[in-house]
Scaffold this motif. Structure first.
Motif, mmCIF file in Angstrom:
data_model
loop_
_atom_site.group_PDB
_atom_site.id
_atom_site.type_symbol
_atom_site.label_atom_id
_atom_site.label_comp_id
_atom_site.label_asym_id
_atom_site.label_seq_id
_atom_site.Cartn_x
_atom_site.Cartn_y
_atom_site.Cartn_z
ATOM 1 N N LYS A 1 -60.143 21.746 108.254
ATOM 2 C CA LYS A 1 -59.774 23.101 108.653
ATOM 3 C C LYS A 1 -58.260 23.254 108.578
ATOM 4 C CE LYS A 1 -59.460 22.365 113.672
ATOM 5 N NZ LYS A 1 -59.931 22.818 114.998
ATOM 6 N N GLU A 2 -57.839 24.458 108.251
ATOM 7 C CA GLU A 2 -56.416 24.714 108.126
ATOM 8 C C GLU A 2 -55.766 24.843 109.493
ATOM 9 O OE1 GLU A 2 -55.166 27.708 105.362
ATOM 10 O OE2 GLU A 2 -57.000 27.488 104.190
ATOM 11 N N THR A 3 -54.533 24.395 109.566
ATOM 12 C CA THR A 3 -53.765 24.521 110.808
ATOM 13 C C THR A 3 -52.486 25.286 110.502
ATOM 14 O OG1 THR A 3 -52.637 22.411 110.447
ATOM 15 C CG2 THR A 3 -54.682 22.365 111.732
ATOM 16 N N ALA A 4 -51.960 25.933 111.514
ATOM 17 C CA ALA A 4 -50.763 26.754 111.327
ATOM 18 C C ALA A 4 -49.486 25.983 111.622
ATOM 19 C CB ALA A 4 -50.839 27.982 112.229
ATOM 20 N N GLN A 5 -49.635 24.721 111.979
ATOM 21 C CA GLN A 5 -48.457 23.962 112.363
ATOM 22 C C GLN A 5 -48.619 22.498 111.978
ATOM 23 O OE1 GLN A 5 -48.426 24.639 116.560
ATOM 24 N NE2 GLN A 5 -50.199 23.368 116.977
ATOM 25 N N VAL A 6 -47.548 21.742 112.168
ATOM 26 C CA VAL A 6 -47.562 20.312 111.873
ATOM 27 C C VAL A 6 -48.498 19.600 112.844
ATOM 28 C CG1 VAL A 6 -46.158 18.224 111.817
ATOM 29 C CG2 VAL A 6 -45.216 20.382 110.969
ATOM 30 N N GLU A 7 -49.294 18.688 112.304
ATOM 31 C CA GLU A 7 -50.222 17.905 113.115
ATOM 32 C C GLU A 7 -49.958 16.422 112.896
ATOM 33 O OE1 GLU A 7 -52.484 19.121 115.185
ATOM 34 O OE2 GLU A 7 -52.368 21.246 114.666
ATOM 35 N N LYS A 8 -50.259 15.609 113.901
ATOM 36 C CA LYS A 8 -50.150 14.160 113.739
ATOM 37 C C LYS A 8 -51.488 13.622 113.261
ATOM 38 C CE LYS A 8 -47.589 11.447 116.223
ATOM 39 N NZ LYS A 8 -46.997 10.642 117.318
ATOM 40 N N TYR A 9 -51.457 12.883 112.165
ATOM 41 C CA TYR A 9 -52.657 12.274 111.601
ATOM 42 C C TYR A 9 -52.503 10.760 111.603
ATOM 43 C CZ TYR A 9 -54.158 16.799 109.650
ATOM 44 O OH TYR A 9 -54.563 18.104 109.486
ATOM 45 N N TYR A 10 -53.659 10.070 111.645
ATOM 46 C CA TYR A 10 -53.615 8.626 111.452
ATOM 47 C C TYR A 10 -54.621 8.234 110.379
ATOM 48 C CZ TYR A 10 -57.924 8.069 114.242
ATOM 49 O OH TYR A 10 -59.209 8.153 114.718
ATOM 50 N N SER A 11 -54.310 7.160 109.700
ATOM 51 C CA SER A 11 -55.152 6.682 108.603
ATOM 52 C C SER A 11 -56.311 5.871 109.164
ATOM 53 C CB SER A 11 -54.320 5.827 107.640
ATOM 54 O OG SER A 11 -55.143 5.217 106.686
ATOM 55 N N ILE A 12 -57.537 6.207 108.693
ATOM 56 C CA ILE A 12 -58.723 5.516 109.197
ATOM 57 C C ILE A 12 -58.830 4.110 108.621
ATOM 58 C CG2 ILE A 12 -61.244 5.561 109.311
ATOM 59 C CD1 ILE A 12 -61.095 8.584 109.033
#
Length: 303
Positions: A198-209
């Motif tokens: 889903k699209e987000t309107a701001q920066v998000e923190k992601y981690y690699s699985i």
């Protein structure tokens, strides 16, 4: 009985060209690439009427899509960067399970869809015929839209940098033809793109699985431009590796399968390039520099 194979072969070749010219963009894909799944990023551009077409006004961000992929010799490329369009550079050996990064996967603000090749070939695409182009689309000569269109055409006409083969594709058919011609043959190519749940309107923190999976060492990358119909800036550059990385957002668990490009030789890049500042490294060929691609960037790789 005497057979003349050359005229027959020529006739069959012309017939095949005529058949391809009559196909819709989607049908052309299926006829040429029957074993290659079509990315959603392309599917979304095949249906006029579902999205509002036309030129937007954020030319800086659209051009930066190109700059992010291959930042090199130009002294003034940094002007295209915008703080709202986060560029996250990282080193190849950083792609490990558990790697975290602040990311914002975006799409071009321009929603123009593909036109059939026979249609776009009847419309000029040259800086020498700029007024004719503007008249065709009823765009005012001194408007922001006119300036954007002119910049895109000039960008397409500008010679590629050393080691780069570039082409502005004005139809899906021409994207297919250029990309496959640079990667061998039709039966040895696949197209991939970043997919976000889903699209987000701001920066998000992601981690690699699970770290990264290398999917290629030779690629053509196509970036959607801000034009009246779907135009892609495509280019093949030397010394790259392509990866697919499975990511999960640490906030709401948004999943993404992101395409990462790693440049294994940065010796020709501008020493003032943002990537070197970000990673505190110098140009060379010892530390591959990587970055993710956005959702409407199409990456063509050889199987």
């Amino acid at each position: 009985m005497e057979f003349h194979f050359l005229p027959i072969f020529a006739f069959l070749s012309l017939a095949l060209v005529a058949i391809h010219a009559a196909l819709t963009p989607e049908a052309y894909w299926k006829s040429v690439l029957p074993n290659t799944p079509m990315p959603k990023a392309i599917m979304d551009l095949l249906h006029p009427g579902k999205r509002k077409a036309g030129v937007g006004t954020n030319i800086d961000i659209d051009i930066s899509n190109i700059v992010r992929y291959y930042e090199a010799a130009s002294d003034n490329e940094d002007q295209f960067h915008d703080t709202t369009n986060v560029v996250a550079y990282f080193l190849e050996n950083d792609m490990k399970p558990g790697m975290t990064m602040n990311l914002h996967f975006t799409k071009s603000k321009n929603a123009a869809t593909f036109l059939p090749r026979q249609v776009v070939e009847s419309i000029p695409f040259s800086s020498n015929k700029m007024q004719q182009i503007l008249d065709h689309f009823s765009v005012k000569t001194y408007s922001t839209e006119a300036d954007i269109m002119k910049q895109i055409i000039e960008l397409c006409e500008k010679p590629g940098i050393e080691g780069e083969e570039k082409y502005c594709a004005t139809s899906l058919e021409s994207i297919i033809d250029f990309s496959t011609s640079k990667l061998g043959n039709y039966n040895n190519v696949q197209a991939i793109a970043t997919m976000v749940e889903k699209e987000t309107a701001q920066v998000e923190k992601y981690y690699s699985i699970a770290g990264a999976k290398m999917v290629g060492e030779d690629a053509v990358v196509c970036h959607k431009q801000n034009y009246e119909y779907a135009v892609f800036y495509c280019h093949k550059t030397r010394a790259t590796k392509e990866y697919m990385v499975s990511l999960v957002g640490t906030g709401d668990g948004t999943k993404a399968k992101a395409v990462a490009i790693c440049h294994t030789d940065t010796s020709q890049w501008d020493p003032k390039n943002l990537a070197f500042q970000w990673l505190k490294v110098k140009p060379g060929n010892t530390l591959p520099i990587c970055h993710f691609l956005n959702e409407d960037d199409i990456v063509w790789i050889a199987n």
